[in-house]
Design an enzyme around this catalytic site. Structure first.
Site, PDB file in Angstrom:
ATOM      1  N   CYS A 139      22.069  20.317  20.702  1.00 36.80           N
ATOM      2  CA  CYS A 139      22.813  19.050  20.574  1.00 36.80           C
ATOM      3  C   CYS A 139      22.170  18.149  19.523  1.00 36.80           C
ATOM      4  O   CYS A 139      22.869  17.541  18.694  1.00 36.80           O
ATOM      5  CB  CYS A 139      22.860  18.343  21.925  1.00 36.80           C
ATOM      6  N   HIS A 218      21.321  10.831  23.250  1.00 37.20           N
ATOM      7  CA  HIS A 218      20.140  10.748  22.384  1.00 37.20           C
ATOM      8  C   HIS A 218      20.437   9.714  21.292  1.00 37.20           C
ATOM      9  O   HIS A 218      21.599   9.510  20.926  1.00 37.20           O
ATOM     10  CB  HIS A 218      19.892  12.059  21.635  1.00 37.20           C
TER      11      HIS A 218
HETATM   12  P1  NAD Z   1      22.812  24.050  32.922  1.00 37.69           P
HETATM   13  O1  NAD Z   1      21.610  24.258  33.743  1.00 37.69           O
HETATM   14  O2  NAD Z   1      23.614  22.803  33.075  1.00 37.69           O
HETATM   15  O3  NAD Z   1      23.822  25.273  33.098  1.00 37.69           O
HETATM   16  C1  NAD Z   1      23.415  26.609  33.193  1.00 37.69           C
HETATM   17  C2  NAD Z   1      24.260  27.276  34.242  1.00 37.69           C
HETATM   18  O4  NAD Z   1      23.930  28.652  34.312  1.00 37.69           O
HETATM   19  C3  NAD Z   1      24.061  26.685  35.640  1.00 37.69           C
HETATM   20  O5  NAD Z   1      25.321  26.423  36.219  1.00 37.69           O
HETATM   21  C4  NAD Z   1      23.328  27.811  36.398  1.00 37.69           C
HETATM   22  O6  NAD Z   1      23.658  27.823  37.766  1.00 37.69           O
HETATM   23  C5  NAD Z   1      23.885  29.032  35.687  1.00 37.69           C
HETATM   24  N1  NAD Z   1      23.083  30.242  35.857  1.00 37.69           N
HETATM   25  C6  NAD Z   1      21.807  30.379  36.273  1.00 37.69           C
HETATM   26  N2  NAD Z   1      21.465  31.668  36.316  1.00 37.69           N
HETATM   27  C7  NAD Z   1      22.538  32.366  35.922  1.00 37.69           C
HETATM   28  C8  NAD Z   1      22.809  33.748  35.777  1.00 37.69           C
HETATM   29  N3  NAD Z   1      21.900  34.704  36.038  1.00 37.69           N
HETATM   30  N4  NAD Z   1      24.033  34.120  35.352  1.00 37.69           N
HETATM   31  C9  NAD Z   1      24.982  33.202  35.069  1.00 37.69           C
HETATM   32  N5  NAD Z   1      24.789  31.875  35.215  1.00 37.69           N
HETATM   33  C10 NAD Z   1      23.582  31.474  35.637  1.00 37.69           C
HETATM   34  O7  NAD Z   1      22.350  24.234  31.425  1.00 37.69           O
HETATM   35  P2  NAD Z   1      23.063  23.661  30.126  1.00 37.69           P
HETATM   36  O8  NAD Z   1      22.575  22.276  29.903  1.00 37.69           O
HETATM   37  O9  NAD Z   1      24.523  23.916  30.181  1.00 37.69           O
HETATM   38  O10 NAD Z   1      22.358  24.552  29.013  1.00 37.69           O
HETATM   39  C11 NAD Z   1      22.855  25.831  28.654  1.00 37.69           C
HETATM   40  C12 NAD Z   1      22.402  26.129  27.256  1.00 37.69           C
HETATM   41  O11 NAD Z   1      22.933  25.134  26.377  1.00 37.69           O
HETATM   42  C13 NAD Z   1      20.886  26.098  27.033  1.00 37.69           C
HETATM   43  O12 NAD Z   1      20.564  27.009  26.013  1.00 37.69           O
HETATM   44  C14 NAD Z   1      20.646  24.677  26.521  1.00 37.69           C
HETATM   45  O13 NAD Z   1      19.471  24.565  25.781  1.00 37.69           O
HETATM   46  C15 NAD Z   1      21.883  24.486  25.664  1.00 37.69           C
HETATM   47  N6  NAD Z   1      22.288  23.091  25.427  1.00 37.69           N
HETATM   48  C16 NAD Z   1      22.210  22.140  26.401  1.00 37.69           C
HETATM   49  C17 NAD Z   1      22.593  20.852  26.131  1.00 37.69           C
HETATM   50  C18 NAD Z   1      22.476  19.763  27.138  1.00 37.69           C
HETATM   51  O14 NAD Z   1      22.220  18.632  26.755  1.00 37.69           O
HETATM   52  N7  NAD Z   1      22.657  20.010  28.400  1.00 37.69           N
HETATM   53  C19 NAD Z   1      23.098  20.517  24.883  1.00 37.69           C
HETATM   54  C20 NAD Z   1      23.221  21.519  23.912  1.00 37.69           C
HETATM   55  C21 NAD Z   1      22.805  22.803  24.189  1.00 37.69           C
END
Ligand code: NAD
Length: 338
Positions: A139, A218
């Site tokens: 992000c 942010h």
């Molecule tokens: P999150 O924790 O909100 O979501 C991840 C999801 O995956 C959860 O619902 C969790 O229950 C699920 N999960 C866990 N184990 C699993 C498995 N074995 N199989 C399938 N699903 C499973 O995380 P997020 O914030 O959505 O982040 C996901 C990715 O996106 C990461 O790489 C993060 O760095 C990136 N990201 C996050 C943001 C942010 O601000 N949240 C922004 C940009 C990028």
């Protein structure tokens, strides 16, 4: 119709699923949920639910949530997987995708080294053209690439210096922090500097990141040394050519991230997300070829349009501007609030 499976339905996954579902050239083949919680119940109203392992099918069905099989079944029924599992898990999932010959988009929590190209729609759409493994940068990096690209295009960039004030965690999380402290990132430059270079060919980049107790957004203070001199008016005009940049003004009372997110709520798009990067017009200035500005990044949603565009590039469905236009129209990006 490209069939897109979503592995991981958290902050990013559920938003990508929605964004894909409103495209005419893509459909959601299913989403993987790991726990039979309220979010799985909500997701099951709109999407087929798959689980990471066979054992979970019974656990979900005992809770009254119907599943359509495991991740392997979803891969079988998909042309591409958007992997939005927690940071670092995408790397472990990659061999599973490779084995079955399905393409995959990873998120910013994964390393650039696991993919053929990192992605930002404005700055390097064509690098992912026809590729099998692509990563949408984080992000913060997406926010930097979005607003630096117009400057890069019009005036050239010699170097970038940015201070990133990062939100402690996302609004749906009650465990992470900091809660009453400011946490400086002690690695300088922070990982955002090399990350930016994977999507925008700028020279030297230095980034410093500090975490603060807020969940909304942010905020970045950015300085770019340009190759050609410019002016505040020219910078604002360069930004105005790009829908995914939203000018906001302190004169209108938008003096913090609280009001920026209020604009998003008034607009009431999907989940009241703000896909655009908000730039404070008063902060935009130029002195001796140094462009400066302050911007706010809605971390939960700025990468969502990029995921849609990455899929189009990987399947060679549309050239850059057409894809961006379609994504913007379907998600309401650039829609005026006032
Ligand atoms: P999150 O924790 O909100 O979501 C991840 C999801 O995956 C959860 O619902 C969790 O229950 C699920 N999960 C866990 N184990 C699993 C498995 N074995 N199989 C399938 N699903 C499973 O995380 P997020 O914030 O959505 O982040 C996901 C990715 O996106 C990461 O790489 C993060 O760095 C990136 N990201 C996050 C943001 C942010 O601000 N949240 C922004 C940009 C990028």
């Amino acid at each position: 119709m490209i069939k897109v499976g979503i592995n991981g339905y958290g902050t990013i996954g559920k938003r990508v699923a929605y964004a894909i579902s409103v495209q005419k050239d893509m459909t959601v083949s299913g989403v993987v949920k790991s726990n039979p919680d309220f979010m799985s119940r909500i997701a099951s109203k709109n999407f087929n639910i798959f689980v990471p392992e066979k054992d979970k099918i019974k656990i979900f069905e005992d809770q009254g949530i119907k599943t359509s099989g495991t991740i392997e079944d979803l891969i079988e029924d998909s042309d591409i997987i958007v992997d939005a599992t927690p940071e670092g898990m995408g790397r472990k999932n990659k061999p599973m995708y490779e084995k079955s010959g399905v393409k995959a988009v990873f998120q910013g929590g994964e390393e650039h080294s696991i993919v053929q190209a990192s992605f930002n729609a404005y700055s390097n759409y064509s690098d992912s053209w026809g590729k099998d493994f692509v990563r949408v940068v984080s992000c913060n990096t997406t926010g930097l690439a979005r607003t630096l690209y117009p400057i890069f295009q019009d005036f050239g960039i010699e170097s970038v210096n940015a201070t990133l004030v990062r939100r402690g965690t996302d609004p749906n999380d009650h465990k992470k922090g900091p809660m009453n402290a400011i946490e400086p990132g002690l690695k300088i430059p922070s990982h955002h500097a090399p990350d930016l270079k994977t999507v925008l060919g700028v020279g030297e980049v230095n980034t410093v990141a500090v975490k603060v107790p807020t969940t909304l957004m942010h905020v970045h203070s950015v300085q770019a040394v340009m190759k050609k001199n410019s002016s505040k008016e020219e910078l604002l005009s360069a930004f105005s050519n790009y829908n995914r940049i939203l000018p906001v003004s302190g004169k209108d009372g938008v003096s913090s991230t609280a009001q920026v997110m209020e604009i998003a709520k008034e607009r009431s798009l999907n989940r009241s997300d703000l896909y655009e990067i908000a730039v404070w017009v008063e902060s935009v200035s130029v002195r001796d070829r140094v462009a400066s500005y302050i911007q706010a990044v809605h971390q939960e949603s700025d990468v969502i349009p990029e995921n849609v565009d990455a899929v189009r590039s990987m399947f060679q469905l549309s050239e850059r501007d057409k894809s961006i236009r379609t994504t913007d129209e379907t998600l309401g990006i650039g829609k005026k609030v006032y």
